[in-house]
Design a protein around this motif. Structure first.
Motif, short mmCIF file in Angstrom:
data_model
loop_
_atom_site.label_atom_id
_atom_site.label_comp_id
_atom_site.label_asym_id
_atom_site.label_seq_id
_atom_site.Cartn_x
_atom_site.Cartn_y
_atom_site.Cartn_z
N ASP A 1 0.84 -1.22 0.00
CA ASP A 1 0.00 0.00 0.00
C ASP A 1 0.86 1.26 0.00
O ASP A 1 0.56 2.24 -0.69
CB ASP A 1 -0.92 0.01 1.22
N LEU A 2 1.96 1.23 0.77
CA LEU A 2 2.86 2.39 0.82
C LEU A 2 3.51 2.63 -0.53
O LEU A 2 3.69 3.78 -0.96
CB LEU A 2 3.92 2.18 1.90
N PHE A 3 3.87 1.54 -1.22
CA PHE A 3 4.41 1.69 -2.57
C PHE A 3 3.38 2.36 -3.48
O PHE A 3 3.71 3.31 -4.21
CB PHE A 3 4.77 0.30 -3.14
N SER B 1 10.36 6.43 7.34
CA SER B 1 9.85 5.21 7.94
C SER B 1 9.53 4.16 6.88
O SER B 1 9.69 2.95 7.11
CB SER B 1 8.60 5.50 8.78
N PHE B 2 9.10 4.62 5.70
CA PHE B 2 8.84 3.69 4.60
C PHE B 2 10.14 3.03 4.15
O PHE B 2 10.20 1.82 3.97
CB PHE B 2 8.19 4.43 3.43
N TYR B 3 11.20 3.83 3.98
CA TYR B 3 12.47 3.27 3.54
C TYR B 3 13.06 2.35 4.60
O TYR B 3 13.68 1.33 4.27
CB TYR B 3 13.45 4.39 3.17
N SER C 1 17.65 1.73 -0.76
CA SER C 1 16.92 2.95 -0.40
C SER C 1 17.05 4.02 -1.48
O SER C 1 16.07 4.66 -1.87
CB SER C 1 17.42 3.49 0.93
N GLU C 2 18.27 4.21 -1.96
CA GLU C 2 18.52 5.24 -2.97
C GLU C 2 17.81 4.92 -4.28
O GLU C 2 17.23 5.80 -4.91
CB GLU C 2 20.03 5.39 -3.21
#
Length: 200
Positions: free
Chosen positions: A68-70, A78-80, A151-152
């Motif tokens: 869902d966050l994607f 916090s997502f990463y 992350s990047e």
């Protein structure tokens, strides 16, 4: 554990007490190991490794919080953090299963190739996965993760990361979930040779 069975090709054995942990004695007094304890241990190790992999896969399910966050385009720290930590746990679980399969002396040919489809996918699309920090050691089958790179790359290409981790077919998580499904549908000893190994 008391010995309940020894290969029929071997004769002249007598059973030891249950505290002997799989040992037997030949007619001339030589101590040998029945291998039954080792077989049981390997079966339990496979079951545990697959259960741990299954648990680590839940966060990558379609319609999960991470998915869902994607889809929402979340760009928070916090997502990463969730993404990198979850991917680390997934790869750690995979590597434990890979170690177990690689070190087993009792698995069938089918069992030994249990992870070959996932490894083949990572090998064939090595550049795509390497761009997001996931690489395969082609000699050992182990997977390495560069969390900073993940992350990047996700910050620039979230849809590509979601596709390669979550989407089916072709995503890492769905491919690993297929392995979980294969193992859990079989009996405990399916991927192991049926005869006991007896070592002098």
């Amino acid at each position: 554990m008391a010995i309940t069975s020894v290969t029929t090709a071997t004769t002249g054995y007598r059973q030891l007490p249950s505290s002997s942990a799989g040992l037997a004695v030949t007619a001339n007094g030589t101590m040998v190991y029945s291998g039954s304890d080792k077989s049981q241990k390997e079966k339990l190790n496979l079951s545990d490794a697959v259960q741990n992999l299954d648990k680590s896969l839940r966060v990558f399910a379609k319609d999960s919080v991470l998915d869902d966050l994607f889809l929402e385009g979340n760009d928070s720290s916090s997502f990463y953090d969730m993404l990198t930590q979850s991917t680390r746990k997934l790869i750690t679980s995979y590597n434990k299963l890979n170690d177990m399969v690689g070190s087993s002396t009792g698995m069938t040919k089918e069992g030994a190739q249990l992870l070959s489809r996932v490894q083949g996918m990572l090998k064939g699309r090595g550049r795509e996965f390497a761009e997001m920090g996931i690489t395969l050691n082609q000699r050992t089958g182990a997977i390495a993760l560069n969390e900073q790179r993940l992350s990047e790359y996700c910050a620039d290409n979230p849809s590509a990361v979601r596709k390669q981790l979550i989407e089916s077919p072709g995503g890492l998580a769905p491919a690993l979930q297929d392995i979980v499904a294969l193992v859990t549908k079989k009996t405990a000893g399916y991927y192991f040779n049926s005869t006991f190994d007896v070592f002098a």
